[in-house]
Scaffold this motif. Structure first.
Motif, PDB file in Angstrom:
ATOM      1  N   PHE A   1      37.096  33.968  27.586  1.00  0.00           N
ATOM      2  CA  PHE A   1      35.762  34.546  27.423  1.00  0.00           C
ATOM      3  C   PHE A   1      35.700  35.522  27.114  1.00  0.00           C
ATOM      4  CE2 PHE A   1      37.415  31.524  30.686  1.00  0.00           C
ATOM      5  CZ  PHE A   1      36.685  30.310  29.981  1.00  0.00           C
ATOM      6  N   GLY A   2      36.336  36.267  25.861  1.00  0.00           N
ATOM      7  CA  GLY A   2      35.263  37.602  25.303  1.00  0.00           C
ATOM      8  C   GLY A   2      35.804  38.558  26.831  1.00  0.00           C
ATOM      9  N   HIS A   3      35.259  39.725  26.673  1.00  0.00           N
ATOM     10  CA  HIS A   3      34.805  40.835  27.642  1.00  0.00           C
ATOM     11  C   HIS A   3      34.423  40.534  28.948  1.00  0.00           C
ATOM     12  CE1 HIS A   3      35.053  44.064  23.887  1.00  0.00           C
ATOM     13  NE2 HIS A   3      33.473  42.488  23.604  1.00  0.00           N
ATOM     14  N   ASN A   4      33.947  39.779  29.296  1.00  0.00           N
ATOM     15  CA  ASN A   4      34.176  39.215  31.346  1.00  0.00           C
ATOM     16  C   ASN A   4      35.481  38.818  31.206  1.00  0.00           C
ATOM     17  OD1 ASN A   4      31.429  39.981  31.055  1.00  0.00           O
ATOM     18  ND2 ASN A   4      31.075  38.226  31.711  1.00  0.00           N
ATOM     19  N   GLY A   5      36.534  38.151  30.467  1.00  0.00           N
ATOM     20  CA  GLY A   5      37.258  37.548  30.882  1.00  0.00           C
ATOM     21  C   GLY A   5      38.274  38.609  30.803  1.00  0.00           C
ATOM     22  N   GLU A   6      38.225  39.719  29.803  1.00  0.00           N
ATOM     23  CA  GLU A   6      39.334  41.196  30.612  1.00  0.00           C
ATOM     24  C   GLU A   6      38.561  41.644  31.384  1.00  0.00           C
ATOM     25  OE1 GLU A   6      39.986  44.457  27.538  1.00  0.00           O
ATOM     26  OE2 GLU A   6      37.978  44.757  27.194  1.00  0.00           O
ATOM     27  N   GLU A   7      37.412  41.634  31.447  1.00  0.00           N
ATOM     28  CA  GLU A   7      36.840  42.438  33.181  1.00  0.00           C
ATOM     29  C   GLU A   7      37.189  41.927  34.656  1.00  0.00           C
ATOM     30  OE1 GLU A   7      33.042  42.857  33.057  1.00  0.00           O
ATOM     31  OE2 GLU A   7      32.621  43.871  31.362  1.00  0.00           O
ATOM     32  N   ALA A   8      37.290  40.134  34.144  1.00  0.00           N
ATOM     33  CA  ALA A   8      37.897  39.159  35.646  1.00  0.00           C
ATOM     34  C   ALA A   8      39.085  39.414  35.795  1.00  0.00           C
ATOM     35  CB  ALA A   8      37.146  38.179  35.459  1.00  0.00           C
ATOM     36  N   LEU A   9      40.248  39.841  34.727  1.00  0.00           N
ATOM     37  CA  LEU A   9      41.441  39.778  34.586  1.00  0.00           C
ATOM     38  C   LEU A   9      42.321  41.255  35.188  1.00  0.00           C
ATOM     39  CD1 LEU A   9      43.567  38.103  32.151  1.00  0.00           C
ATOM     40  CD2 LEU A   9      42.887  37.174  34.810  1.00  0.00           C
ATOM     41  N   ASP A  10      40.985  42.279  34.794  1.00  0.00           N
ATOM     42  CA  ASP A  10      41.867  43.312  35.194  1.00  0.00           C
ATOM     43  C   ASP A  10      40.598  43.944  36.912  1.00  0.00           C
ATOM     44  OD1 ASP A  10      41.652  47.317  35.016  1.00  0.00           O
ATOM     45  OD2 ASP A  10      39.235  46.703  35.481  1.00  0.00           O
ATOM     46  N   GLU A  11      39.829  43.235  37.489  1.00  0.00           N
ATOM     47  CA  GLU A  11      39.039  42.920  38.614  1.00  0.00           C
ATOM     48  C   GLU A  11      40.643  42.617  39.452  1.00  0.00           C
ATOM     49  OE1 GLU A  11      35.548  41.313  39.006  1.00  0.00           O
ATOM     50  OE2 GLU A  11      34.393  42.615  37.922  1.00  0.00           O
TER      51      GLU A  11
ATOM     52  N   SER B   1      42.831  51.764  41.940  1.00  0.00           N
ATOM     53  CA  SER B   1      42.102  52.094  41.429  1.00  0.00           C
ATOM     54  C   SER B   1      41.420  53.015  41.623  1.00  0.00           C
ATOM     55  CB  SER B   1      40.975  50.988  41.879  1.00  0.00           C
ATOM     56  OG  SER B   1      41.154  51.500  42.833  1.00  0.00           O
ATOM     57  N   ASP B   2      42.178  53.728  42.702  1.00  0.00           N
ATOM     58  CA  ASP B   2      41.452  55.736  43.404  1.00  0.00           C
ATOM     59  C   ASP B   2      42.234  56.785  42.039  1.00  0.00           C
ATOM     60  OD1 ASP B   2      44.366  54.782  43.674  1.00  0.00           O
ATOM     61  OD2 ASP B   2      43.895  55.441  46.332  1.00  0.00           O
ATOM     62  N   HIS B   3      43.163  56.321  41.332  1.00  0.00           N
ATOM     63  CA  HIS B   3      44.244  56.664  40.217  1.00  0.00           C
ATOM     64  C   HIS B   3      43.125  56.830  39.011  1.00  0.00           C
ATOM     65  CE1 HIS B   3      47.301  57.028  43.486  1.00  0.00           C
ATOM     66  NE2 HIS B   3      47.357  58.167  42.658  1.00  0.00           N
TER      67      HIS B   3
ATOM     68  N   GLY C   1      33.977  57.450  37.971  1.00  0.00           N
ATOM     69  CA  GLY C   1      33.205  57.086  36.933  1.00  0.00           C
ATOM     70  C   GLY C   1      34.068  55.681  36.540  1.00  0.00           C
ATOM     71  N   LYS C   2      35.267  55.654  36.737  1.00  0.00           N
ATOM     72  CA  LYS C   2      36.408  54.210  36.166  1.00  0.00           C
ATOM     73  C   LYS C   2      36.820  53.618  36.796  1.00  0.00           C
ATOM     74  CE  LYS C   2      37.627  57.342  31.936  1.00  0.00           C
ATOM     75  NZ  LYS C   2      38.962  57.906  31.176  1.00  0.00           N
ATOM     76  N   THR C   3      36.752  53.665  38.609  1.00  0.00           N
ATOM     77  CA  THR C   3      37.804  52.715  38.875  1.00  0.00           C
ATOM     78  C   THR C   3      36.700  51.077  39.267  1.00  0.00           C
ATOM     79  OG1 THR C   3      35.193  53.594  40.467  1.00  0.00           O
ATOM     80  CG2 THR C   3      37.140  54.689  41.229  1.00  0.00           C
ATOM     81  N   LYS C   4      35.608  50.902  38.097  1.00  0.00           N
ATOM     82  CA  LYS C   4      35.276  50.258  38.865  1.00  0.00           C
ATOM     83  C   LYS C   4      34.974  49.397  36.914  1.00  0.00           C
ATOM     84  CE  LYS C   4      33.032  49.183  42.803  1.00  0.00           C
ATOM     85  NZ  LYS C   4      31.519  49.411  43.647  1.00  0.00           N
ATOM     86  N   LYS C   5      35.772  49.733  35.997  1.00  0.00           N
ATOM     87  CA  LYS C   5      35.792  49.812  34.227  1.00  0.00           C
ATOM     88  C   LYS C   5      36.849  49.570  33.885  1.00  0.00           C
ATOM     89  CE  LYS C   5      31.433  52.665  33.433  1.00  0.00           C
ATOM     90  NZ  LYS C   5      31.376  53.924  32.918  1.00  0.00           N
ATOM     91  N   VAL C   6      37.188  48.650  32.870  1.00  0.00           N
ATOM     92  CA  VAL C   6      38.253  48.803  32.338  1.00  0.00           C
ATOM     93  C   VAL C   6      39.100  49.881  32.047  1.00  0.00           C
ATOM     94  CG1 VAL C   6      39.563  47.319  30.471  1.00  0.00           C
ATOM     95  CG2 VAL C   6      37.679  46.191  32.025  1.00  0.00           C
ATOM     96  N   VAL C   7      40.648  50.728  31.940  1.00  0.00           N
ATOM     97  CA  VAL C   7      40.971  51.339  31.277  1.00  0.00           C
ATOM     98  C   VAL C   7      41.665  51.263  29.882  1.00  0.00           C
ATOM     99  CG1 VAL C   7      42.041  53.005  31.947  1.00  0.00           C
ATOM    100  CG2 VAL C   7      40.924  52.095  33.722  1.00  0.00           C
TER     101      VAL C   7
END
Length: 490
Positions: free
Chosen positions: A114-124, A192-194, A198-204
């Motif tokens: 599922f593309g970028h959303n799949g990446e975001e889901a697993l990162d979350e 996430s706190d490390h 601006g990156k706590t909720k973004k894929v790093v």
């Protein structure tokens, strides 16, 4: 001796363990290429979305066909540089095309369903346990998950020793091949706190903490310094360019074929789309072209589009004659030119010959825009990049595709559903003895894990390896009521 490659580049995590003697007629890089082609992770790319879901049409590209195209473009860049660039024209200083081709083939292995959303889901799901990111997962797959070699060979193939010591060695690739896919030289924070402001909720972007020592060994092998910063090999930078070129051309071809957009439509998109494109390009210019400060505006975006699609605005012989006629009003002439432009736009979108000719010419243009920044201390780290004008053109097409199509409501509905599927599967497995849902091999690894973060990584690896279709099937078997069989094997 080629200064680009040294003996330590050829070393492997598990040593040189081969069936038979080392072949004088085949380089270690070609052997790595063969291992990749025969791997299960590579095969599964055929079931992962590139732009449009695979079930929509047999025409549209998937992650596998995209990887084949990136590999071909990357190899073409290497061959061109070897033939034309003064750094590589000498026979003893050539870039190895096989290694570049390997990087192109392998670069998307870590993409989840599922593309970028799949990446975001697993990162979350993994945000407090080391995160998830596609490039990091690629290294993780090649160096650990694939079942080719272990550190305990040739005595046995035990992936773990007593005490839970991890002995997996993935495809047991050379250090230089692993370096060729190492795009981001940063460790993904465990929590996430490390991640920074601006990156706590973004894929790093980066690599996982558990691969940190491996990356140090890769650096030691390639440049002789395990603590080297901003590490990126010439092969990796070429692969990165090829990926961008493929995105900016072939994805656009798929969009025209789909009927979502035609060339003229690109000039009349929502203003917000152009603003986002400009913002993204300027951010990337600031990072990648610090030596040549450049800023783009919406006007520059329109200029790129006008240049790329100039045929749409050509005036035919009939149009030229129309201009000279005194009995035709200005409004009629405008209408005739608009109709002519629409006809060209339709032809470029609908006719396969015109689409193929368009993308071929565009790729050739972009290939001619590759330059190399010399690294005086480490030839291995010479940096290939696009000239700034070519970069702006590539980024314009790539980001318009992303903003207008991939971020469109039509595809976002599909990807949002995919994100929901992934998160619910993950939750089901990590709670209430859900590891019983895992296949046998993954469950054994899960049970050997020493802590919650390691257990979640196993679940993450399982889900990330799914194709889009398998993820939907697995979800349906857990939560669906559509009567699918419960006896289908993993």
């Amino acid at each position: 001796m080629n200064p680009l490659y040294g003996p330590s580049d050829r070393k492997r995590e598990a040593g040189i363990i081969e069936h038979g003697e080392i072949e004088a007629h085949r380089s270690p890089w070609r052997r790595d290429y063969a291992r990749l082609i025969h791997s299960s992770a590579f095969r599964r790319l055929q079931g992962k979305t590139q732009v449009f879901p695979g079930h929509e049409s047999d025409f549209f590209r998937n992650r596998l066909t995209h990887s084949l195209e990136v590999a071909q473009i990357a190899k073409s860049i290497a061959i061109r540089l070897n033939a034309t660039h003064p750094l590589f024209k000498v026979k003893s200083q050539k870039i190895d095309p096989d290694l570049v081709e390997f990087a192109g083939m392998a670069h998307d292995l870590g993409h989840p369903p599922f593309g970028h959303n799949g990446e975001e889901a697993l990162d979350e799901c993994m945000r407090e346990h080391g995160g998830f990111e596609g490039n990091a997962q690629t290294l993780h797959i090649l160096a650990k998950l694939e079942k080719k070699s272990t550190l305990t060979q040739p005595d046995d193939f035990q992936p773990f020793q007593e005490g839970g010591i991890d002995c997996r060695a993935g495809l047991n690739l050379t250090y230089r091949s692993l370096a060729a896919i190492l795009k981001y030289d940063d460790v993904i924070p465990m929590t996430s706190d490390h991640r920074g402001p601006g990156k706590t909720k973004k894929v790093v972007k980066g690599y996982y903490d558990e691969e940190k020592e491996l990356v140090e060994r890769i650096k030691e092998a390639v440049v002789g310094d395990k603590s080297y910063q901003d590490f990126k090999t010439i092969e990796c930078s070429i692969m990165d360019i090829a990926d961008d070129i493929a995105y900016s051309t072939y994805d656009l071809e798929d969009i025209f074929k789909s009927g979502f957009l035609r060339p003229l439509d690109l000039f009349v998109l929502d203003k917000e789309i152009y603003e986002n494109v400009v913002k993204t390009i300027n951010e990337r210019l600031g990072k990648q072209y610090k030596d040549t400060p450049t800023t783009v505006t919406e006007k520059n975006v329109y200029q790129v589009l006008t240049y790329v699609f100039e045929e749409v605005f050509f005036v035919s012989k009939a149009g030229e004659r129309l201009v000279k006629r005194q009995d035709v009003t200005k409004e009629e002439k405008k209408m005739a030119f608009a109709t002519e432009a629409q006809s060209w736009s339709k032809l470029m979108a609908d006719d396969g010959y015109y689409r193929t000719d368009f993308t071929a010419a565009l790729i050739q243009l972009f290939l001619e825009g590759v330059e190399v920044l010399k690294d005086p201390n480490h030839p291995q780290l010479h940096k290939a990049r696009l000239t700034v004008d070519t970069f702006i053109a590539v980024e314009t097409l790539k980001n318009i595709t992303y903003q207008a199509i991939i971020r469109s409501p039509t595809l976002q509905v599909v990807e949002f559903r995919g994100k929901d599927i992934i998160k619910k599967i993950f939750k089901a497995i990590v709670t209430n003895d859900g590891d019983r849902l895992l296949p046998t091999d993954f469950r054994k690894i899960y049970q050997r894990a020493n802590n919650d973060s390691q257990k979640r990584r196993v679940v993450c690896d399982f889900i990330a390896g799914m194709t889009d279709r398998y993820a939907i099937e697995f979800y349906s078997r857990l939560f669906g009521a559509n009567g699918l069989t419960m006896h289908k094997p993993f």
